[in-house]
Design a protein around this motif. Structure first.
Motif, PDB file in Angstrom:
ATOM      1  N   SER A   1       0.768  -1.255  -0.022  1.00 15.49           N
ATOM      2  CA  SER A   1       0.140   0.032   0.105  1.00 15.49           C
ATOM      3  C   SER A   1       0.802   1.348  -0.036  1.00 15.49           C
ATOM      4  CB  SER A   1      -0.977   0.017   1.160  1.00 15.49           C
ATOM      5  OG  SER A   1      -1.909  -0.867   1.198  1.00 15.49           O
ATOM      6  N   GLU A   2       1.908   1.259   0.700  1.00 14.75           N
ATOM      7  CA  GLU A   2       2.996   2.325   0.643  1.00 14.75           C
ATOM      8  C   GLU A   2       3.339   2.464  -0.451  1.00 14.75           C
ATOM      9  OE1 GLU A   2       5.685   1.640   4.021  1.00 14.75           O
ATOM     10  OE2 GLU A   2       4.283   2.260   5.509  1.00 14.75           O
ATOM     11  N   ALA A   3       4.163   1.511  -1.167  1.00 13.53           N
ATOM     12  CA  ALA A   3       4.681   1.568  -2.316  1.00 13.53           C
ATOM     13  C   ALA A   3       3.332   2.143  -3.800  1.00 13.53           C
ATOM     14  CB  ALA A   3       4.908   0.293  -3.028  1.00 13.53           C
ATOM     15  N   ALA A   4       2.242   1.580  -3.518  1.00 14.42           N
ATOM     16  CA  ALA A   4       1.239   2.213  -4.341  1.00 14.42           C
ATOM     17  C   ALA A   4       0.969   3.801  -3.914  1.00 14.42           C
ATOM     18  CB  ALA A   4      -0.130   1.517  -4.011  1.00 14.42           C
ATOM     19  N   ALA A   5       0.865   4.233  -2.796  1.00 12.50           N
ATOM     20  CA  ALA A   5       0.784   5.692  -2.533  1.00 12.50           C
ATOM     21  C   ALA A   5       1.946   6.435  -2.936  1.00 12.50           C
ATOM     22  CB  ALA A   5       0.683   5.699  -0.954  1.00 12.50           C
ATOM     23  N   ASP A   6       3.174   5.938  -2.754  1.00 15.69           N
ATOM     24  CA  ASP A   6       4.350   6.232  -3.067  1.00 15.69           C
ATOM     25  C   ASP A   6       4.188   6.774  -4.701  1.00 15.69           C
ATOM     26  OD1 ASP A   6       7.378   5.709  -4.342  1.00 15.69           O
ATOM     27  OD2 ASP A   6       7.367   7.045  -2.638  1.00 15.69           O
ATOM     28  N   LEU A   7       3.643   5.585  -5.250  1.00 15.62           N
ATOM     29  CA  LEU A   7       3.608   5.909  -6.946  1.00 15.62           C
ATOM     30  C   LEU A   7       2.274   6.592  -7.529  1.00 15.62           C
ATOM     31  CD1 LEU A   7       5.007   2.602  -7.509  1.00 15.62           C
ATOM     32  CD2 LEU A   7       5.967   4.755  -8.171  1.00 15.62           C
ATOM     33  N   TYR A   8       1.627   7.551  -6.253  1.00 17.81           N
ATOM     34  CA  TYR A   8       0.557   8.476  -6.606  1.00 17.81           C
ATOM     35  C   TYR A   8      -0.726   7.854  -6.923  1.00 17.81           C
ATOM     36  CZ  TYR A   8       4.901  10.778  -7.795  1.00 17.81           C
ATOM     37  OH  TYR A   8       6.424  11.174  -7.797  1.00 17.81           O
ATOM     38  N   ALA A   9      -0.847   6.687  -6.105  1.00 15.45           N
ATOM     39  CA  ALA A   9      -2.246   6.096  -6.203  1.00 15.45           C
ATOM     40  C   ALA A   9      -3.030   6.500  -5.064  1.00 15.45           C
ATOM     41  CB  ALA A   9      -2.279   4.535  -5.938  1.00 15.45           C
ATOM     42  N   SER A  10      -4.510   6.677  -5.376  1.00 13.43           N
ATOM     43  CA  SER A  10      -5.140   7.281  -4.273  1.00 13.43           C
ATOM     44  C   SER A  10      -5.624   6.014  -3.492  1.00 13.43           C
ATOM     45  CB  SER A  10      -6.604   8.161  -4.609  1.00 13.43           C
ATOM     46  OG  SER A  10      -7.414   6.881  -5.173  1.00 13.43           O
ATOM     47  N   ARG A  11      -6.244   6.323  -2.196  1.00 12.36           N
ATOM     48  CA  ARG A  11      -6.597   5.317  -1.263  1.00 12.36           C
ATOM     49  C   ARG A  11      -7.512   4.215  -2.012  1.00 12.36           C
ATOM     50  NH1 ARG A  11      -6.435   8.438   2.718  1.00 12.36           N
ATOM     51  NH2 ARG A  11      -5.207   7.545   4.487  1.00 12.36           N
ATOM     52  N   TRP A  12      -8.418   4.494  -2.752  1.00 14.79           N
ATOM     53  CA  TRP A  12      -9.477   3.767  -3.332  1.00 14.79           C
ATOM     54  C   TRP A  12      -8.885   2.926  -4.446  1.00 14.79           C
ATOM     55  CZ3 TRP A  12     -13.032   2.794   0.006  1.00 14.79           C
ATOM     56  CH2 TRP A  12     -13.344   3.695   1.139  1.00 14.79           C
ATOM     57  N   THR A  13      -7.939   3.813  -5.208  1.00 14.48           N
ATOM     58  CA  THR A  13      -7.124   3.001  -6.474  1.00 14.48           C
ATOM     59  C   THR A  13      -6.493   1.941  -5.583  1.00 14.48           C
ATOM     60  OG1 THR A  13      -7.285   5.222  -7.501  1.00 14.48           O
ATOM     61  CG2 THR A  13      -5.921   3.413  -8.372  1.00 14.48           C
ATOM     62  N   THR A  14      -5.957   2.121  -4.660  1.00 14.32           N
ATOM     63  CA  THR A  14      -4.969   1.165  -4.014  1.00 14.32           C
ATOM     64  C   THR A  14      -5.869  -0.069  -3.735  1.00 14.32           C
ATOM     65  OG1 THR A  14      -3.395   3.065  -3.285  1.00 14.32           O
ATOM     66  CG2 THR A  14      -3.237   0.731  -2.475  1.00 14.32           C
TER      67      THR A  14
END
Lengths: 292, 349, 266
Positions: free
Chosen positions: A193-206
């Motif tokens: 999840s951290e990697a996804a957020a790090d790569l600009y994904a929103s919560r719900w996209t993650t």
């Protein structure tokens, strides 16, 4: 050699008990579905396809018309599948956020949340269903409460409806959805999840792109653990439903009550149910296997 | 060259434990900057604060002048290489590398092209359709790197990315990472507990311990002029001895060490009992100097490690190059030790 | 900034879920202490219904049903636990063997088959071999479906025990049996205890299978309650329900604590 003998000895009771009390009975049940119904209920040992005939086909009121598809029982099955599917969906919608929430609590409070969610499950299913019935009856506490608050004027007719059965199934099997998802979420690597957020994904996209695919085995397990028992459920439909919500479980039960019973037919219906369940399980096993 | 990351008085607490005590730090743009320290010192916490995975309990974090302390990770133009890589297990290598680009709205063609270029850069072009589980540790590490570099961040955070690799691979990756940083002109903020790694790769190092920065400087400064006992001990090997400081002037300090009066570069301390540090390779056998007895000689191939004992009972270790024609001293021999000019450092403990 | 694991609304769903799960039970518990005769009007706190359960006109019937339930549960869980322990030892320790997969499927069979199908099949079986339905048929049916429930915690516990303990005991001259009794069994105990408790509750609570195989002359607590409910929910049913509720919770809490304590020992 001694090892093998020891192991055989240890496993013998298990094989004996489950083999004799489950395997053989199920095989026997298959046999019974091909027997003739006895006048007083019970069976005559005579081969007959009458049970399956009754299930799938109709030959008119006096049995003299050409065979056409009998929809009554198929409809019951279809309705049960529908109910089970809806119940599974309801459990999923509520169960996933619950499982996620509990699994992401700090370890100290996590145990308490888990405890809280499993305690109701340990209460006798009959009592839980009865309690639910009591709660939502026309003159039950829920309606009284709503009337007292002036939210409604007349009691909501909640029992004997599809909604009540849905609620009953949800109530019966929710933990079966929560626990496998919880186990999967606990194993989930937060770094993803951290990697996804790090790569600009929103919560719900993650949630959609990362979490759900990774946690999918748990979700599927939960869905199966809710769907299969719901399909053959007896208590919820019987106590909370009415004539409109007649399901497989009640149909089967009916066949073994007293002299109106039709054992071969009951066995046949059970066979159809079991086949359905086996198909679902096989699909699941195949899907799991292909992933490897 | 400006300041890429400016941390001012950052504080971070976890319950009753304070992970970062008032940490201030300025990291230059285009630099390879390392946070070095033992586990639990706060280096990873600091990195996570910059990345946005934790929130500060006090202080500011500025990225190129902008306060980012309250921005979510997906709002910061900073990307991270995670310690265990965190590759998305259900996506192919290419999909992993292209993920950040997808989130930023690039169309499929542009994404695939750029991701393909990144894979080329880390020499994994043929692996685009593999799943992470089908890759070795070193390959996964490179995919993680490509994935973090694909969105062209201005600052790259690396959380002990080489710790899971075996020695040879680690050494090769050190060179690759350093080259990548220099070629792309990105600021690398690198976290490690391995001091050899820090010394070989960094432009500047912040040595951390117990939530504070012990010393900030170039590898050379950190190694040759440690300011306190922790830094002297943590980096490389050193001899730490007690000394009586008599006088401190602008440039030098006069002190007594094992019965001898010596001078060393000054430090911000007052006269009295203190500790000094000198690296083993700066101590040599000579005709005159500190009196000592040889206890053991350890053969290390490239070097000889000579362990001696001073008259005060303190231990002094020497490192001598094994240059063939040198006869190693015998255990029990009485020798004299010469301390190299300027190598003796006063420690603020 | 709340951290990547936070999802707005999830907590509300969880709390709502818990409310829905507990509401019916709490309501039943509350009404079991209802002083008035009506089920819907509150008439003050009273233990009237509880005394009714134990001394009222239906007391003998429920009392007998309770006795049946408790004795069957005790016997079934004990037997199932012994069988499951033996099975767990064979399955978890040692190398994979031919038939391991089949055995595992067999142990899980009662969990996979819908309960009503098991009920029908078991009834047919008893009828076919001419076994009269009654206490004994209930008992052996219960033993069968309790085995997987006892098996799960025991196997889980066993998997956490390194084989080196037993090996160390054998190395120090213990016989197979001594190694089992003095080393393995004590280590397994939390799992065995949890398995027993689990099987007990499962047996105590069972309705569908029991209802099918019990025949006309005997009742267990769940079947008695079901019969009474069919005639209308009366407060004494709520009192009994509350009592059963309390017993279930007590047992589960016990099992929980035993397992947690067990986890702390290496």
């Amino acid at each position: 050699m001694a090892d093998t003998r020891r192991r055989t000895l240890l496993l013998l009771p298990t094989w004996a008990v489950i083999g004799v009390l489950m395997l053989i009975p199920v095989l026997l049940m298959a046999v019974y579905s091909f027997l003739t119904k006895e006048f007083r209920g019970g069976v005559e040992w005579q081969f007959s396809l009458a049970a399956y005939d009754q299930f799938f086909l109709t030959r008119g009121l006096f049995g003299d018309e050409p065979a056409a598809i009998e929809w009554t029982y198929i409809n019951i099955f279809w309705r049960s599948i529908w109910q089970a599917a809806l119940a599974t969906l309801l459990c999923l919608m509520i169960g996933f956020p619950t499982a996620w929430f509990i699994a992401t609590r700090p370890p100290s409070s996590r145990a308490i949340w888990l405890f809280l969610i499993t305690v109701p499950y340990w209460v006798n299913l009959l009592i839980r269903t009865v309690s639910l019935k009591f709660l939502i009856r026309d003159n039950g506490p829920l309606n009284e409460f709503l009337i007292a608050l002036n939210l409604i004027d007349n009691p909501l007719p909640l029992v004997n409806t599809n909604l009540a059965v849905q609620l009953g199934l949800f109530y019966s099997y929710l933990p079966f959805m929560v626990l496998p998802i919880y186990a999967a979420v606990e194993r989930y690597d937060t770094a993803l999840s951290e990697a996804a957020a790090d790569l600009y994904a929103s919560r719900w996209t993650t949630l959609r792109e990362i979490i759900l695919p990774v946690v999918k085995p748990g979700i599927v397990a939960g869905c199966i653990l809710v769907f299969v028992p719901s399909l053959g459920a007896f208590l919820a439909p019987d106590l909370l439903g009415g004539a409109k919500t007649f399901m497989i479980g009640s149909l089967i039960d009916e066949q073994f009550r007293g002299s109106q019973g039709n054992w071969p037919f009951g066995a046949a219906v059970s066979m159809v149910l079991m086949t359905l369940v086996l198909i679902v399980l096989m699909f699941h096993a195949r899907a799991q296997g292909s992933r490897r | 060259m400006g300041i890429a990351v400016d941390i001012r008085h950052a504080v971070k607490r976890y319950g009753t434990v304070t992970a970062l005590h008032d940490v201030s730090l300025a990291i230059d743009d285009n630099a390879f900057f390392t946070l070095l320290g033992p586990s639990g010192c706060g280096k990873t916490t600091l990195l996570r604060l910059i990345g946005g995975f934790e929130e500060t309990d006090g202080g500011e974090i500025l990225l190129f002048g902008q306060d980012i302390a309250h921005l979510e990770p997906n709002q910061r133009p900073v990307n991270t290489v995670f310690q265990n890589y965190a590759l998305f297990p259900h996506m192919s290598v290419l999909e992993n590398v292209a993920f950040g680009l997808k989130m930023k709205g690039l169309d499929t063609a542009a994404r695939t092209a750029r991701a393909g270029r990144m894979l080329e850069m880390v020499h994994l072009s043929g692996y685009a359709d593999r799943l992470p589980s089908q890759l070795s540790g070193g390959q996964q590490q490179r995919v993680a790197l490509a994935r973090a570099l694909a969105p062209e961040p201005r600052v790259l955070l690396l959380d002990e990315p080489l710790s899971a690799l075996d020695l040879k691979l680690r050494q090769a990756m050190r060179v690759e990472l350093k080259t990548l940083q220099e070629e792309n002109g990105i600021t690398f903020i690198f976290v490690t507990h391995d001091q050899e790694e820090a010394l070989t790769m960094s432009d500047r190092i912040a040595v951390m311990h117990a939530g504070t920065i012990q010393q900030l400087g170039t590898p050379r400064e950190i190694y040759e002029a440690p300011v306190n006992r922790f830094v002297a001990d943590f980096i490389g090997e050193t001899n730490i001895l007690e000394a009586e400081v008599h006088a401190v002037s602008q440039l030098t300090a006069t002190l007594s060490l094992a019965g001898q009066t010596v001078t060393c570069p000054a430090a911000a301390i007052t006269p009295g009992r203190h500790h000094v540090s000198i690296r083993p390779e700066r101590v040599t056998l000579a005709a005159s100097g500190l009196a000592a007895t040889v206890e053991r000689v350890i053969y290390l191939g490239t070097d000889l490690h000579v362990i001696t004992r001073l008259s005060t009972g303190a231990e002094m270790r020497l490192r001598m190059q094994n240059a063939g024609r040198v006869t190693p001293p015998e255990p029990g021999a009485a020798v004299h030790l010469h301390l190299e000019e300027g190598a003796l450092r006063l420690l603020a403990d | 900034m709340k951290g990547v694991r936070h999802y707005p609304g999830f907590m509300a769903v969880t709390v709502g879920c818990l409310v829905v799960l507990y509401a019916p039970l709490i309501v039943v518990m509350a009404y079991s202490f209802n002083g008035s005769n009506s089920i819907t009007q509150w008439g003050g706190f009273s233990l009237h219904w509880y005394t009714q359960v134990f001394t009222g006109p239906e007391a003998p019937r429920f009392g007998q049903a309770a006795r049946n339930s408790l004795t069957i549960a005790a016997l079934a869980s004990t037997t199932a636990t012994l069988i499951a322990t033996a099975a767990a030892i064979a399955m978890v320790q040692g190398a994979p063997f031919r038939g391991k997969g089949a055995t595992f499927a067999l142990i899980n069979l009662p969990l996979m088959v819908p309960e009503i199908v098991t009920a029908v099949a078991t009834l047919i079986f008893f009828s076919a071999i001419g076994l009269t339905t009654g206490y004994f048929t209930i008992l052996i049916a219960h033993i069968a479906f309790c085995i997987p429930f006892a098996y799960l915690p025991i196997a889980a516990r066993l998997e956490g025990i390194a084989p080196s303990y037993e090996a160390a005991a054998r190395d120090l001259y213990a016989t197979r049996w001594q190694a089992f009794r003095l080393v393995l069994l004590p280590l397994m105990m939390p799992g065995v205890a949890a398995g027993w408790l689990l099987a007990f509750i499962i047996s105590l609570d069972d309705f569908i299978i029991t209802n099918f195989v019990k025949g006309a002359g005997i009742e267990t607590l769940p079947t008695a309650i079901f019969g009474a409910v069919k005639q209308g929910i009366k407060p004494n049913i709520m009192a009994i329900s509350t009592l059963m509720l309390a017993v279930s919770i007590l047992f589960v809490t016990l099992a929980w604590f035993i397992n947690r304590k067990g986890h702390r020992t290496p």
